[in-house]
Design an enzyme around this catalytic site. Structure first.
Site, PDB file in Angstrom:
ATOM      1  N   LYS A 149       3.129   3.667   7.309  1.00 22.59           N
ATOM      2  CA  LYS A 149       4.147   2.704   6.862  1.00 22.59           C
ATOM      3  C   LYS A 149       5.334   3.426   6.226  1.00 22.59           C
ATOM      4  O   LYS A 149       6.500   3.094   6.456  1.00 22.59           O
ATOM      5  CB  LYS A 149       3.525   1.734   5.851  1.00 22.59           C
ATOM      6  CG  LYS A 149       2.558   0.720   6.445  1.00 22.59           C
ATOM      7  CD  LYS A 149       3.288  -0.249   7.335  1.00 22.59           C
ATOM      8  CE  LYS A 149       2.425  -1.396   7.779  1.00 22.59           C
ATOM      9  NZ  LYS A 149       3.144  -2.311   8.670  1.00 22.59           N
ATOM     10  N   CYS A 192       0.829  -1.220   0.000  1.00 23.35           N
ATOM     11  CA  CYS A 192       0.000   0.000   0.000  1.00 23.35           C
ATOM     12  C   CYS A 192       0.855   1.258   0.000  1.00 23.35           C
ATOM     13  O   CYS A 192       0.364   2.352  -0.254  1.00 23.35           O
ATOM     14  CB  CYS A 192      -0.878   0.037   1.244  1.00 23.35           C
ATOM     15  SG  CYS A 192      -2.060  -1.263   1.250  1.00 23.35           S
TER      16      CYS A 192
HETATM   17  N1  NDP Z   1      -2.184  -9.126   6.244  1.00 22.99           N
HETATM   18  C1  NDP Z   1      -1.767  -8.578   5.117  1.00 22.99           C
HETATM   19  O1  NDP Z   1      -2.365  -8.751   4.048  1.00 22.99           O
HETATM   20  C2  NDP Z   1      -0.535  -7.711   5.112  1.00 22.99           C
HETATM   21  C3  NDP Z   1       0.103  -7.355   6.306  1.00 22.99           C
HETATM   22  N2  NDP Z   1       1.228  -6.565   6.236  1.00 22.99           N
HETATM   23  C4  NDP Z   1       1.935  -6.183   7.476  1.00 22.99           C
HETATM   24  O2  NDP Z   1       2.388  -7.354   8.137  1.00 22.99           O
HETATM   25  C5  NDP Z   1       2.376  -7.133   9.554  1.00 22.99           C
HETATM   26  C6  NDP Z   1       1.555  -8.233  10.219  1.00 22.99           C
HETATM   27  O3  NDP Z   1       0.267  -8.214   9.658  1.00 22.99           O
HETATM   28  P1  NDP Z   1      -0.782  -9.335  10.131  1.00 22.99           P
HETATM   29  O4  NDP Z   1      -0.072 -10.435  10.822  1.00 22.99           O
HETATM   30  O5  NDP Z   1      -1.658  -9.629   8.954  1.00 22.99           O
HETATM   31  O6  NDP Z   1      -1.639  -8.521  11.215  1.00 22.99           O
HETATM   32  P2  NDP Z   1      -2.596  -9.085  12.357  1.00 22.99           P
HETATM   33  O7  NDP Z   1      -3.703  -8.110  12.502  1.00 22.99           O
HETATM   34  O8  NDP Z   1      -2.915 -10.516  12.097  1.00 22.99           O
HETATM   35  O9  NDP Z   1      -1.663  -9.024  13.672  1.00 22.99           O
HETATM   36  C7  NDP Z   1      -1.327  -7.771  14.220  1.00 22.99           C
HETATM   37  C8  NDP Z   1      -0.453  -8.025  15.425  1.00 22.99           C
HETATM   38  O10 NDP Z   1      -0.067  -6.768  15.996  1.00 22.99           O
HETATM   39  C9  NDP Z   1      -0.357  -6.822  17.382  1.00 22.99           C
HETATM   40  N3  NDP Z   1      -0.657  -5.502  17.935  1.00 22.99           N
HETATM   41  C10 NDP Z   1      -1.626  -4.641  17.551  1.00 22.99           C
HETATM   42  N4  NDP Z   1      -1.601  -3.540  18.330  1.00 22.99           N
HETATM   43  C11 NDP Z   1      -0.583  -3.720  19.244  1.00 22.99           C
HETATM   44  C12 NDP Z   1      -0.060  -2.972  20.326  1.00 22.99           C
HETATM   45  N5  NDP Z   1      -0.602  -1.787  20.657  1.00 22.99           N
HETATM   46  N6  NDP Z   1       0.976  -3.480  21.041  1.00 22.99           N
HETATM   47  C13 NDP Z   1       1.503  -4.689  20.730  1.00 22.99           C
HETATM   48  N7  NDP Z   1       1.049  -5.464  19.717  1.00 22.99           N
HETATM   49  C14 NDP Z   1       0.007  -4.975  18.991  1.00 22.99           C
HETATM   50  C15 NDP Z   1      -1.577  -7.726  17.484  1.00 22.99           C
HETATM   51  O11 NDP Z   1      -1.726  -8.146  18.825  1.00 22.99           O
HETATM   52  P3  NDP Z   1      -3.178  -8.590  19.390  1.00 22.99           P
HETATM   53  O12 NDP Z   1      -3.307 -10.031  19.031  1.00 22.99           O
HETATM   54  O13 NDP Z   1      -3.103  -8.358  20.869  1.00 22.99           O
HETATM   55  O14 NDP Z   1      -4.200  -7.716  18.708  1.00 22.99           O
HETATM   56  C16 NDP Z   1      -1.168  -8.817  16.523  1.00 22.99           C
HETATM   57  O15 NDP Z   1      -0.273  -9.701  17.118  1.00 22.99           O
HETATM   58  C17 NDP Z   1       1.830  -5.733   9.759  1.00 22.99           C
HETATM   59  O16 NDP Z   1       2.906  -4.822   9.864  1.00 22.99           O
HETATM   60  C18 NDP Z   1       1.066  -5.463   8.463  1.00 22.99           C
HETATM   61  O17 NDP Z   1       0.984  -4.077   8.182  1.00 22.99           O
HETATM   62  C19 NDP Z   1       1.761  -6.131   5.057  1.00 22.99           C
HETATM   63  C20 NDP Z   1       1.150  -6.455   3.873  1.00 22.99           C
HETATM   64  C21 NDP Z   1      -0.032  -7.269   3.818  1.00 22.99           C
HETATM   65  C1  F7E Z   2      -2.784  -5.867   2.228  1.00 30.90           C
HETATM   66  C2  F7E Z   2      -2.683  -4.405   1.931  1.00 30.90           C
HETATM   67  O1  F7E Z   2      -3.770  -3.977   1.089  1.00 30.90           O
HETATM   68  C3  F7E Z   2      -5.004  -3.847   1.739  1.00 30.90           C
HETATM   69  O2  F7E Z   2      -5.863  -3.263   0.761  1.00 30.90           O
HETATM   70  P1  F7E Z   2      -6.635  -4.207  -0.273  1.00 30.90           P
HETATM   71  O3  F7E Z   2      -5.675  -5.026  -1.046  1.00 30.90           O
HETATM   72  O4  F7E Z   2      -7.574  -3.335  -1.064  1.00 30.90           O
HETATM   73  O5  F7E Z   2      -7.467  -5.099   0.752  1.00 30.90           O
HETATM   74  P2  F7E Z   2      -8.266  -6.462   0.603  1.00 30.90           P
HETATM   75  O6  F7E Z   2      -7.376  -7.639   0.837  1.00 30.90           O
HETATM   76  O7  F7E Z   2      -9.457  -6.273   1.497  1.00 30.90           O
HETATM   77  O8  F7E Z   2      -8.690  -6.556  -0.977  1.00 30.90           O
HETATM   78  C4  F7E Z   2      -9.718  -5.783  -1.384  1.00 30.90           C
HETATM   79  C5  F7E Z   2      -9.996  -6.079  -2.868  1.00 30.90           C
HETATM   80  O9  F7E Z   2     -10.777  -7.293  -2.948  1.00 30.90           O
HETATM   81  C6  F7E Z   2     -12.113  -6.952  -3.389  1.00 30.90           C
HETATM   82  N1  F7E Z   2     -13.085  -7.799  -2.667  1.00 30.90           N
HETATM   83  C7  F7E Z   2     -14.066  -8.519  -3.279  1.00 30.90           C
HETATM   84  N2  F7E Z   2     -14.814  -9.183  -2.354  1.00 30.90           N
HETATM   85  C8  F7E Z   2     -14.257  -8.867  -1.150  1.00 30.90           C
HETATM   86  C9  F7E Z   2     -14.591  -9.274   0.188  1.00 30.90           C
HETATM   87  O10 F7E Z   2     -15.574  -9.987   0.458  1.00 30.90           O
HETATM   88  N3  F7E Z   2     -13.781  -8.781   1.197  1.00 30.90           N
HETATM   89  C10 F7E Z   2     -12.701  -7.977   0.923  1.00 30.90           C
HETATM   90  N4  F7E Z   2     -11.921  -7.554   1.970  1.00 30.90           N
HETATM   91  N5  F7E Z   2     -12.368  -7.566  -0.338  1.00 30.90           N
HETATM   92  C11 F7E Z   2     -13.152  -8.010  -1.347  1.00 30.90           C
HETATM   93  C12 F7E Z   2     -12.246  -5.464  -3.043  1.00 30.90           C
HETATM   94  O11 F7E Z   2     -13.248  -4.873  -3.867  1.00 30.90           O
HETATM   95  C13 F7E Z   2     -10.856  -4.949  -3.383  1.00 30.90           C
HETATM   96  O12 F7E Z   2     -10.675  -4.823  -4.772  1.00 30.90           O
HETATM   97  C14 F7E Z   2      -4.998  -2.889   2.916  1.00 30.90           C
HETATM   98  O13 F7E Z   2      -6.262  -3.010   3.549  1.00 30.90           O
HETATM   99  C15 F7E Z   2      -3.863  -3.228   3.866  1.00 30.90           C
HETATM  100  O14 F7E Z   2      -4.249  -4.266   4.786  1.00 30.90           O
HETATM  101  C16 F7E Z   2      -2.623  -3.710   3.219  1.00 30.90           C
HETATM  102  O15 F7E Z   2      -1.573  -3.762   3.872  1.00 30.90           O
END
Ligand code: NDP
Ligand code: F7E
Length: 314
Positions: free
Chosen positions: A137, A106
């Site tokens: 970020k 993003c």
């Molecule tokens: N998921 C995705 O599609 C993508 C994720 N990322 C990045 O990867 C990393 C991990 O993402 P993901 O594993 O999916 O995220 P999750 O939401 O699954 O996990 C987030 C983690 O951060 C912890 N956390 C949140 N707030 C705090 C706080 N105040 N203090 C300490 N810990 C905290 C949560 O703890 P708790 O369990 O207590 O809430 C949890 O362990 C992030 O930096 C995200 O931006 C990058 C690209 C894509």
């Molecule tokens: C991972 C990265 O990128 C993330 O953004 P994103 O890629 O837009 O997030 P997304 O995984 O939710 O994909 C959304 C795409 O998918 C389509 N879509 C269809 N049907 C559903 C549906 O049912 N749910 C969702 N969520 N999306 C749907 C929706 O219309 C869109 O085109 C950040 O949030 C942020 O987390 C970040 O770090």
């Protein structure tokens, strides 16, 4: 002794990394939010001063899909910035010199028709649906770079993953990303005999999804080969699919035979955000898990979650 610390250990990325470390016999310090609230600068400073890890992997964050980001831009901006700021400044104070920070695709300008190289950050307007999150970020990546200029030997290196999915993903409809949302919706439709599943948006946007187990391997390689790790590195498959194709691939795996309806009132977000992964290949890492194989593994994991049990109990 080399102490490796992980933030976000209870999240999807964190739990996949912990699983990998367990398989490889690698010890990991993974404080929970209760043990080290990253929004509390004093708590972070005290924790780092006490444990003095050699390397920190920063995987904590306020994370969610497109709708979660649109609903709470203030929290996505302030919480992600505060967590990263507190951690990096406390690391400097504690004399910790090696940080691997997780960014996100993003961070790149919206809707690039071509694969995005690491030098494209700050080269154009961001995607509005997750701008707050992206700004945080970008700011953390820059803070790490500035600290490296000021502090001899300090290095905060940022891995930029594409969208992620996999075991331990978030299947909560209010926060889930695309792939877990598809799995939950298709299973729900199959279990209830519904003949139509809603796709948000026009289905033509494209996404690159990396299996979280592959990211975990990249992170451990980054720890092991930190000195040769570039300051910014895209981590992805280098291949994207349309939203429609994600639904079609998952339907074949899950055994959903019904149709789809596009809800154009729902957001589509970025049209495309494909990563150029040639720098990672030169450094020595490439993704191993295909989208179909990864969705199948994630689906198998989903079947063991409470979400799935609740669906089958209906
Ligand atoms: N998921 C995705 O599609 C993508 C994720 N990322 C990045 O990867 C990393 C991990 O993402 P993901 O594993 O999916 O995220 P999750 O939401 O699954 O996990 C987030 C983690 O951060 C912890 N956390 C949140 N707030 C705090 C706080 N105040 N203090 C300490 N810990 C905290 C949560 O703890 P708790 O369990 O207590 O809430 C949890 O362990 C992030 O930096 C995200 O931006 C990058 C690209 C894509
Ligand atoms: C991972 C990265 O990128 C993330 O953004 P994103 O890629 O837009 O997030 P997304 O995984 O939710 O994909 C959304 C795409 O998918 C389509 N879509 C269809 N049907 C559903 C549906 O049912 N749910 C969702 N969520 N999306 C749907 C929706 O219309 C869109 O085109 C950040 O949030 C942020 O987390 C970040 O770090």
């Amino acid at each position: 002794m080399t102490v490796l610390m992980l933030t976000g250990g209870t999240g999807m990325v964190g739990r996949n990394l912990r699983d990998l470390c367990a398989r490889r016999g690698i010890a990991l310090l993974a404080p929970t939010r209760a043990e080290c609230d990253l929004l509390d600068a004093r708590a972070v400073g005290a924790y780092l001063a006490r444990h003095r890890p050699c390397t920190i992997i920063h995987a904590a964050g306020r994370v969610g899909g497109i709708q979660a980001n649109m609903r709470a831009p203030v929290a996505f901006l302030t919480e992600n910035w505060d967590m990263g700021r507190n951690l990096l400044l406390a690391a400097r104070e504690a004399g910790i010199r090696r940080i691997i920070n997780l960014g996100s695709s993003c961070m790149y300008p919206a809707n690039s028709p071509h694969a995005l190289t690491e030098d494209r950050i700050l080269s154009g307007p961001l995607e509005p649906t997750n701008e707050g999150y992206a700004l945080a970020k970008i700011a953390i990546q820059r803070l790490g770079a500035y600290l490296g200029q000021e502090e001899p030997g300090f290095a905060c290196k940022t891995l930029i993953p594409s969208n992620l999915y996999g075991p331990h993903d978030n299947f909560d409809p209010a926060r889930s990303h695309l792939v877990p949302a598809i799995i939950r919706k298709l299973v729900e439709a199959r279990e209830s005999g519904r003949s139509e599943v809603e796709i948000w948006g026009d289905g033509l946007a494209r996404r690159e999804f990396l299996y979280a187990g592959d990211l975990a391997e990249a992170i451990l390689m980054a720890v092991e080969r930190f000195d040769s790790l570039p300051d910014i590195l895209n981590i992805g498959t280098g291949e994207d699919f349309s939203i429609n194709e994600h639904y079609e691939i998952a339907a074949g795996i899950i055994g959903y035979g019904g149709g789809f309806r596009h809800d154009l009132s729902k957001p589509s977000g970025m049209r495309r955000k494909l990563l150029d992964v040639s720098r990672a290949a030169r450094w020595g890492w490439t993704a191993r898990t295909s989208l179909a194989d990864g969705i199948a593994l994630t689906y198998q994991h989903f079947l063991r979650t409470d979400h799935a049990h609740a669906l089958s109990a209906r």
